[in-house]
Design an enzyme around this catalytic site. Structure first.
Site, PDB file in Angstrom:
ATOM      1  N   CYS A   1      15.406 -26.766 -35.715  1.00 42.18           N
ATOM      2  CA  CYS A   1      14.510 -25.760 -35.407  1.00 42.18           C
ATOM      3  C   CYS A   1      13.799 -25.751 -34.116  1.00 42.18           C
ATOM      4  CB  CYS A   1      13.819 -25.066 -36.815  1.00 42.18           C
ATOM      5  SG  CYS A   1      12.084 -26.042 -36.601  1.00 42.18           S
ATOM      6  N   GLU A  33      -1.158 -42.677 -13.651  1.00 44.98           N
ATOM      7  CA  GLU A  33      -0.161 -41.929 -13.981  1.00 44.98           C
ATOM      8  C   GLU A  33      -0.475 -40.300 -13.407  1.00 44.98           C
ATOM      9  OE1 GLU A  33       3.324 -41.792 -14.876  1.00 44.98           O
ATOM     10  OE2 GLU A  33       2.798 -39.543 -14.667  1.00 44.98           O
ATOM     11  N   LYS A  65      29.204 -44.161 -14.843  1.00 41.03           N
ATOM     12  CA  LYS A  65      29.392 -44.344 -16.216  1.00 41.03           C
ATOM     13  C   LYS A  65      30.067 -43.244 -17.073  1.00 41.03           C
ATOM     14  CE  LYS A  65      25.511 -46.794 -17.279  1.00 41.03           C
ATOM     15  NZ  LYS A  65      24.948 -47.597 -16.143  1.00 41.03           N
ATOM     16  N   GLU A 115      17.181 -46.997 -11.442  1.00 39.68           N
ATOM     17  CA  GLU A 115      17.820 -45.934 -12.374  1.00 39.68           C
ATOM     18  C   GLU A 115      18.504 -46.793 -13.364  1.00 39.68           C
ATOM     19  OE1 GLU A 115      21.263 -44.009 -10.155  1.00 39.68           O
ATOM     20  OE2 GLU A 115      21.456 -45.789  -9.116  1.00 39.68           O
ATOM     21  N   SER A 116      19.608 -46.257 -14.179  1.00 34.93           N
ATOM     22  CA  SER A 116      20.217 -46.959 -15.146  1.00 34.93           C
ATOM     23  C   SER A 116      20.785 -48.217 -14.456  1.00 34.93           C
ATOM     24  CB  SER A 116      21.292 -45.995 -15.760  1.00 34.93           C
ATOM     25  OG  SER A 116      21.975 -46.961 -16.682  1.00 34.93           O
ATOM     26  N   HIS A 161      21.645 -51.622 -22.685  1.00 36.07           N
ATOM     27  CA  HIS A 161      22.889 -51.846 -22.199  1.00 36.07           C
ATOM     28  C   HIS A 161      23.203 -53.257 -22.171  1.00 36.07           C
ATOM     29  CE1 HIS A 161      23.914 -48.108 -20.462  1.00 36.07           C
ATOM     30  NE2 HIS A 161      22.579 -47.842 -20.069  1.00 36.07           N
ATOM     31  N   SER A 191      19.614 -41.825 -21.782  1.00 35.98           N
ATOM     32  CA  SER A 191      20.548 -42.209 -23.001  1.00 35.98           C
ATOM     33  C   SER A 191      20.132 -43.210 -24.229  1.00 35.98           C
ATOM     34  CB  SER A 191      21.920 -42.567 -22.586  1.00 35.98           C
ATOM     35  OG  SER A 191      22.416 -42.026 -21.432  1.00 35.98           O
ATOM     36  N   ALA A 192      19.017 -43.673 -23.868  1.00 36.00           N
ATOM     37  CA  ALA A 192      18.152 -44.609 -25.080  1.00 36.00           C
ATOM     38  C   ALA A 192      19.065 -45.870 -25.330  1.00 36.00           C
ATOM     39  CB  ALA A 192      17.908 -43.688 -26.356  1.00 36.00           C
TER      40      ALA A 192
END
Lengths: 426, 494, 122
Positions: free
Chosen positions: B451, B34, B253, B350-351, B52, B48-49
């Site tokens: 905060c 990485e 989407k 991607e998604s 699907h 978006s966590a």
């Protein structure tokens, strides 16, 4: 290992100026057991990092640094036998006034309070709340975070700064950073006027040749890992960027001093109602919230400009909390609302007990919506007839205006269904 | 002599980490590299966590296939890896009668893709299930298999389990080129030297095209960064308990409003095509788009509630769908490279890439088997990644017991999200140590509250410095060139 | 004889009044101010400008590495830079009590550097 009781007359949450004052006043008013809880390792709150002077002119007629102001109250509280529970987080408060805390030495513990004073203070508005565009690198800090590092922990978080916001914290940090050898490139203010005190403009910015630009904001943060520059831009009266006015200002740190928000997450857990304008609880003239026995004072109620007023509110709330804890209460409270009228953003308290005026004057604090740089009439009326008034030499949104209703107005107030406060040019 | 592995995986995003985790079951020796200071810092760090259901991808595409296949195994994967996951279902909400046909189309698409349990509910039912919904709602598609997860922990947990099972992880190690033996993979050049290997798995996300081009393959393949901007709303301001999508348009989407596992509401993303694969800056216009999109579903959202804004990038590819008769040109590319033996490309993920990652990992294993690699399963493989305690998820008794065991769980560091010193220290000493502020943030959600870390930042820098035994000046937000502090206040020389 | 009017913002208190100073060359003819402190400030600012300075010095043996300090009286403005250098070089040992003199007669000004708070030894 620290041990505490499971029951207290008064539990104060927060050991800043409001909390310490509340604890002192509660003790003096006859509360036997008073406990102050704070997250930090030492009492004093944010005053400990406000090492600049300018505190205490009203309370002590002296020009003190923040830590000295705090120290006086710490010493007095400890002298009176107020208990301190430090390094402790309050996890929960119920409307029945059960306080749940957690810390390293007690684990989870419940404390029953006859009355509670909320004195958690406020937090700083962040870049998200002003939707600051650009990357999210290291080097974007709230002024308070930088203040903690520079003044308490002994680290400089950068060497070339831009400060967004001309509030007092921002200007005072500009001076501190300059004194400690950093370069403050610019202070930007989105409003067309200074939001902090004028004297801070003189002694914090002018003295150190730091340029201030009104009606300017940050258009973009540049730098993916660490701040490399910011793009500033002039804005119109609706805060929209004016094309062609942007400027790249190289810097490694952007400090945000863009407002304070009362910290009321705990209050909400206890069912305390929050005023959307102040961000703090609705309180009456005894600083009691809508939840019986839960009082609130200081920046948790509304953001003050001077610590002296915070102390005063703390003292008043502490007296009320002690009375609530130690005496039988009159259940017949005749509250009337206090309403923000012309050019008044808000007024605290939100309501008052008509009968209390017989016991002494009632102090109102308010902020105006727009600045008036001329003598300004502050009036309280019942909607039609004048109850009391005073004239201020000027009225600025950044400075709280205080007004008292004297017992002489008792009869007028008895007749009123509500009181309206206005601030207009004389 | 370079060090040798059987497999080198390029890219520590959710796809690379899941692939490493599933492959760690085999006796192959695996190196995961990485380029950044932590895993999951690219596209996996901002999305978006959502897990699907799978009704959105074009039928016949790899997106559809891997989405639906992975959705079915998410409970198992999340259970084994202790990834926070809640299959609470999702809705596509039609506003105005003109949007209703869109629901039918999605329902039909979902059926073709094999999504179970979907049906259309009435406007009245939708208003009942989500009282904050736009009153002009005309109906909604309900997909019970949709869910929400902690996307950061998905990546961390997969990588951690991979490391537990023998995978070597090298951070701050950038891929620089291939060592080829004719048209066959023999190793890789990296910023930390050369490594020999028989297989290279290209999970390079935004740079998957560049990796292919280094091998001299797929000159036509191109990743186009598409930025999406998000806002997070304070849990104290509004409570949305559902996952709400708008009816999709040609643009994608659309902007969703969703609950998150931490109680905050997430809105976004918009979609903006860019040239720069690193441009995660938020823009005034983008946030305005996101906000107006979100208000279409939940008109009562208040700007006062916004506590965080961020932008993520989607690695949109241009791979044509290989199913005959399907005219679709942004499909996942999941293949053994036809030109370069030993190269497996995972491009244009991607998604729904986060959802699909476990299925993509299993496909990789199938591809290797098809290519003749004999995959032997280790008896010693442990699929379980034990969770670390999360103070705020425990009841009071359990919190008390935890503090008694380790008093550091009694010191609150992040007051908004209620993250304790004990949790931070545990992440610093985890199998994949969290060495930066953002690494701790992604693992614990510290500093993500209202905060934004104003109070915790000095504390976290202090704890990192103490636990890692390095000077506070070396503590960074996100690795290289992102230190918080420059010098001591009283020392002008430094 | 030509007099000129100079304006100046008073920093004595938070009000921040604008003072009007009537000058004839270096001679101050009159000061228009809202209070006596304002008048005094104007005279001082024009002849011998001074500022209260609050800063910190390194402390050893305390909870924090810095002890906040301040000047016992307003400090000559032109020498603030020198003062900061002096404070940078200073080091004290815990415990310290609020009001303790950290540096006496700093730079020969007759002004002391005072501890702003207690710091116990830990």
């Amino acid at each position: 290992m620290k041990t505490i009781q499971s029951k207290y007359d008064v539990v104060v949450i927060g050991s800043g100026p409001a909390g310490l004052a509340a604890a002192i006043a509660a003790k003096k008013e006859g509360a036997e057991d008073v406990l102050v809880i704070d997250r930090d390792l030492e009492p004093g709150g944010i005053l400990l990092q406000c090492i600049h002077n300018g505190f205490g002119l009203e309370t002590f007629q002296q020009d003190l640094p923040g830590p000295s102001y705090a120290q006086r109250f710490i010493d007095e509280a400890v002298g009176l036998g107020v208990e301190l529970l430090l390094d402790t987080m309050v996890l929960d408060i119920t409307s029945q006034r059960k306080v749940t805390v957690s810390n390293r030495f007690m684990g989870i513990a419940d404390i029953d309070a006859r009355s509670i004073v909320l004195a958690m203070g406020c937090r700083e508005r962040t870049r998200a709340q002003i939707r600051l565009p650009g990357f999210r690198p290291a080097g974007v800090f709230t002024a308070g975070t930088a203040q903690r590092w520079v003044n308490v922990e002994g680290y400089m978080p950068g060497s070339r700064f831009v400060i967004l916001g001309s509030g007092d914290i921002g200007m005072i940090m500009a001076r501190r950073l300059s004194l400690e050898g950093a370069k403050v490139e610019r202070v930007l203010e989105i409003m067309p006027f200074l939001t902090g005190l004028t004297r801070n403009y003189v002694q914090c910015l002018n003295d150190y040749d730091i340029p201030l630009q009104l009606s300017h904001t940050v258009n973009r943060i540049i730098g993916k890992n660490r701040v490399e520059a910011i793009e500033s831009v002039q804005v119109d009266e609706r805060w929209n960027p004016i094309p062609g006015t942007s400027e790249i200002i190289p810097c490694d740190t952007l400090l945000l001093s863009v407002g304070l928000i009362p910290e009321n997450e705990l209050s909400k857990k206890a069912g305390v109602r929050i005023d959307p304008i102040t961000g703090g609880p609705y309180v009456d003239d005894t600083f009691q919230t809508n939840v019986p026995g839960i009082f609130a004072a200081g920046n948790v109620v509304h953001v003050y400009d001077l610590v002296d007023w915070v102390t005063e509110a703390g003292l008043a709330s502490g007296r009320s909390a002690a009375r609530f804890a130690t005496t039988v209460r009159n259940s017949e409270i005749r509250h009337i609302p206090l309403v923000a009228g012309e050019n008044v953003r808000y007024v605290v308290p939100h309501e008052l007990d008509k009968d209390n005026l017989a016991n002494g004057e009632i102090r109102l604090q308010l902020r105006v919506k727009t600045p008036i740089e001329a003598p300004t009439r502050i009036e309280v009326s019942d909607g039609e007839n004048l109850v009391t008034r005073k004239v201020e030499p000027y009225a600025r949104p950044g400075e709280i205006i205080t007004l008292t209703i004297s017992p002489r107005a008792y009869d007028d107030v008895q007749r009123a269904g509500r009181l309206v406060v206005s601030a207009v040019k004389r | 002599m370079p060090q040798n592995y059987d497999v080198v995986i390029i890219g520590g995003g959710v796809v690379g980490c899941m692939t490493a985790r599933f492959l760690s079951r085999t006796s192959l020796s695996i190196l995961l590299i990485e380029k950044d200071a932590d895993i999951g810092m690219g596209a996996s760090s901002a999305n978006s966590a959502i897990v699907h259901a799978g009704y959105d991808p074009v039928p016949g595409s790899l997106k559809a296939k891997t989405n639906v296949a992975a959705n079915a195994i998410w409970d198992t994967v999340a259970g084994e890896l202790s990834i926070p996951f809640d299959r609470r279902g999702d809705y596509v909400v039609a506003v105005g009668s003109e949007e209703l046909p869109g629901l039918e189309k999605l329902l039909e698409q979902g059926r073709q893709n094999g999504v179970p349990g979907m049906h259309i509910i009435s406007a009245e039912e939708m208003r009942h299930r989500e009282p904050n919904i736009n009153p002009a709602v005309s109906g909604a598609l309900w997909a019970p298999t949709g869910g929400i997860c902690d996307p950061f922990m998905a990546t961390v947990a997969a990588a951690e389990n991979a490391v537990q099972n023998g995978v070597t992880l090298l951070l701050e190690t950038a891929f620089e080129g291939f060592i080829l033996d004719g048209r066959k993979v023999a190793g890789v050049h990296t910023s930390r030297g050369d490594f020999g290997c028989r297989w290279v798995i290209n999970a390079a996300g935004m740079y998957a095209d560049a990796v292919m081009h280094k091998a001299g393959t797929h000159p036509e393949f191109k990743i186009t960064p598409r930025r999406g901007e998000y806002m997070i709303l304070d849990k104290a301001e509004i409570t949305i308990n559902n996952v709400l999508f708008p009816v999709p348009s040609e643009k994608g989407k659309g902007i969703l409003v969703t609950a998150s596992l931490h109680g905050n509401t997430l809105v976004g993303p918009n979609a903006q095509v860019l040239d720069d694969p690193e441009d995660t800056a938020v823009t005034r216009e983008g946030l305005d788009d996101t906000w107006s999109g979100a208000r279409k579903l939940i008109p009562g959202l208040s700007p006062r509630g916004v506590i965080a804004v961020f932008a993520g990038l989607r690695a949109m590819g241009n791979a044509p769908c290989k199913t005959p008769g399907v005219d679709y040109h942004h499909d996942f590319l999941i293949e053994c490279d036809a030109e370069v033996q030993g190269l497996i490309n995972l491009g244009g993920i991607e998604s729904p890439g986060l959802t699909a990652a476990p299925a993509i990992a299993l496909m990789v294993m199938d591809l290797m088997k098809e290519a003749g690699e004999k995959l032997e399963y280790k008896r010693s493989w442990n699929p379980i990644r034990p969770p670390r305690p999360r103070f705020h998820e425990l009841n009071r008794e359990a919190q008390d017991a935890l503090i008694r065991q380790d008093p550091r769980y009694g010191r609150m560091i992040c007051r908004c999200e209620e993250i304790t010193e004990g949790e931070i220290v545990a992440e610093i000493h985890a199998p994949i140590p969290a060495r930066t502020y953002d690494a701790i943030k992604r693992r614990t959600w510290l500093g993500t509250g209202r905060c934004l870390g104003s109070f915790d930042m000095p504390r976290v820098v202090e704890i990192l410095s103490r636990e890692l035994g390095v000077s506070p000046f070396e503590i960074t937000k996100k690795g290289h060139n992102s230190a918080f502090l420059q010098r001591e206040t009283k020392n002008l020389e430094a | 004889m030509e007099t000129e009017v100079q304006r100046m913002i008073c920093i004595t208190c938070p009000k921040g009044c604008t003072l009007e100073i009537l000058r004839d060359g270096d001679v101050i003819v009159d000061v228009k101010a809202g209070c006596k402190r304002g008048k005094d400030y104007a005279h001082a600012e024009l002849t011998d400008p001074r500022r209260m300075i609050a800063s910190s010095v390194v402390i050893e043996g305390a909870l924090h590495p810095l002890l906040p300090v301040y000047t016992s009286a307003p400090f000559p403005k032109p020498r603030i830079h020198e003062l900061m250098q002096t404070l940078r070089a200073a080091k004290v040992q815990a415990p310290v009590k609020m009001g303790d003199v950290v540096l006496e007669d700093v730079l020969g000004t007759g002004i002391n550097i005072i501890a702003s708070r207690d710091m116990t030894r830990i």
